[in-house]
Enzyme design. Structure first.
Site, PDB file in Angstrom:
ATOM      1  N   ASP A 135       2.361  -4.841   1.169  1.00  0.00           N
ATOM      2  CA  ASP A 135       3.127  -5.773   0.347  1.00  0.00           C
ATOM      3  C   ASP A 135       3.061  -5.381  -1.129  1.00  0.00           C
ATOM      4  O   ASP A 135       2.019  -4.933  -1.604  1.00  0.00           O
ATOM      5  CB  ASP A 135       2.557  -7.189   0.539  1.00  0.00           C
ATOM      6  CG  ASP A 135       3.467  -8.260  -0.019  1.00  0.00           C
ATOM      7  OD1 ASP A 135       4.664  -7.994  -0.210  1.00  0.00           O
ATOM      8  OD2 ASP A 135       2.969  -9.373  -0.262  1.00  0.00           O
ATOM      9  N   HIS A 168       9.567   1.245  -2.911  1.00  0.00           N
ATOM     10  CA  HIS A 168       9.422   1.623  -1.502  1.00  0.00           C
ATOM     11  C   HIS A 168       9.135   3.117  -1.359  1.00  0.00           C
ATOM     12  O   HIS A 168       8.318   3.517  -0.513  1.00  0.00           O
ATOM     13  CB  HIS A 168      10.689   1.247  -0.727  1.00  0.00           C
ATOM     14  CG  HIS A 168      10.930  -0.230  -0.643  1.00  0.00           C
ATOM     15  ND1 HIS A 168       9.969  -1.109  -0.191  1.00  0.00           N
ATOM     16  CD2 HIS A 168      12.024  -0.974  -0.948  1.00  0.00           C
ATOM     17  CE1 HIS A 168      10.464  -2.341  -0.224  1.00  0.00           C
ATOM     18  NE2 HIS A 168      11.700  -2.286  -0.676  1.00  0.00           N
ATOM     19  N   LEU A 188      -6.210  10.310  15.408  1.00  0.00           N
ATOM     20  CA  LEU A 188      -5.849   8.996  14.888  1.00  0.00           C
ATOM     21  C   LEU A 188      -4.572   8.532  15.578  1.00  0.00           C
ATOM     22  O   LEU A 188      -3.680   9.335  15.833  1.00  0.00           O
ATOM     23  CB  LEU A 188      -5.618   9.071  13.369  1.00  0.00           C
ATOM     24  CG  LEU A 188      -5.070   7.816  12.687  1.00  0.00           C
ATOM     25  CD1 LEU A 188      -6.117   6.705  12.689  1.00  0.00           C
ATOM     26  CD2 LEU A 188      -4.617   8.127  11.256  1.00  0.00           C
TER      27      LEU A 188
END
Length: 244
Positions: free
Chosen positions: A22, A39, A133
């Site tokens: 956020d 972004h 991962l």
């Protein structure tokens, strides 16, 4: 020891971390830039956290990239986000596979453009053997929709006689969620100082720890990630029990 390395003892590092990324728009606004600039900068922060996870002992990283509610944003911002998503998938797939990162997507793909769905499937296939991962990207995802879809699927099984409703337990329900097969969620991090879950992993976060980091997502670097993991490591998790 390098900066940010091993913030907690190994046994106290969360296996599965989810991040609500956020603050991109506010980061851009503070600098007089368009929201899409935030972004784009957020993608760099994403890359840094993905790279840090194996060093810290995190096995699974789930990222809230685009929610079912994000379609309400201005059309030009939504279009820009989808273009950014396309670019990320094209550019990062080879490197992620090379680094042993397995990528998985959750969310409703039906509303996404066909070329994006094809890119997602290609990345999943290309990285399927990654063992270092697991990165789970939540695209057009909502926790309520996830729960509702699981309930509908189980109800349909029961309606056709394939399942006894009395035998549906938590494990059965979890297996019907989009996160089936992932480790239990240990830690949810939300950046930008906001303190809400925003319809993210509602079932899965039932006993997760929460860290509300003050940094806007584009500023969330390796050290900020280490601090969040250290905060998790300092907590006592009782899961409803009382310890002497």
């Amino acid at each position: 020891m390098p900066d940010g390395a091993d913030p907690t003892p190994r046994r106290m590092v969360p296996r599965h971390v989810a991040v609500i990324m956020d603050g991109n728009g506010r980061w851009a606004a503070k600098r007089g830039l368009p929201r899409l600039a935030g972004h784009r900068r957020g993608v760099e922060a994403l890359r840094g956290v993905v790279e840090a996870c194996p060093d810290f002992g995190v096995e699974t990283l789930t990222l809230y990239a685009f929610s079912t509610e994000n379609w309400r944003r201005p059309p030009d911002e939504v279009h820009g986000l989808m273009q950014l998503f396309r670019r990320y998938l094209r550019r990062e797939a080879a490197e992620l596979a090379e680094k042993g990162v397995r990528v998985r997507f959750i969310g409703d793909r039906a509303a996404l453009a066909p070329d994006i769905r094809a890119l997602m499937a290609g990345v999943e296939e290309r990285t399927a053997l990654g063992e270092r991962l697991t990165v789970v990207m939540a695209i057009n995802y909502g926790g309520r929709a996830d729960i509702l879809a699981a309930a509908r699927a189980l109800a349909a099984d029961a309606a056709r006689g394939a399942r006894d409703p009395a035998e549906v337990d938590e494990a059965t329900f979890e297996a019907a969620l989009q996160t089936a097969g992932l480790p239990e969620l240990d830690l949810v991090i939300r950046t930008s100082g906001e303190q809400r879950i925003s319809n993210f992993l509602l079932w899965q976060a039932a006993y997760a720890e929460f860290v509300f980091a003050p940094e806007l997502w584009p500023d969330f670097d390796r050290d900020a990630f280490a601090r969040a993991l250290a905060a998790f490591g300092a907590r006592e998790r009782r899961f409803g029990a009382v310890r002497a």
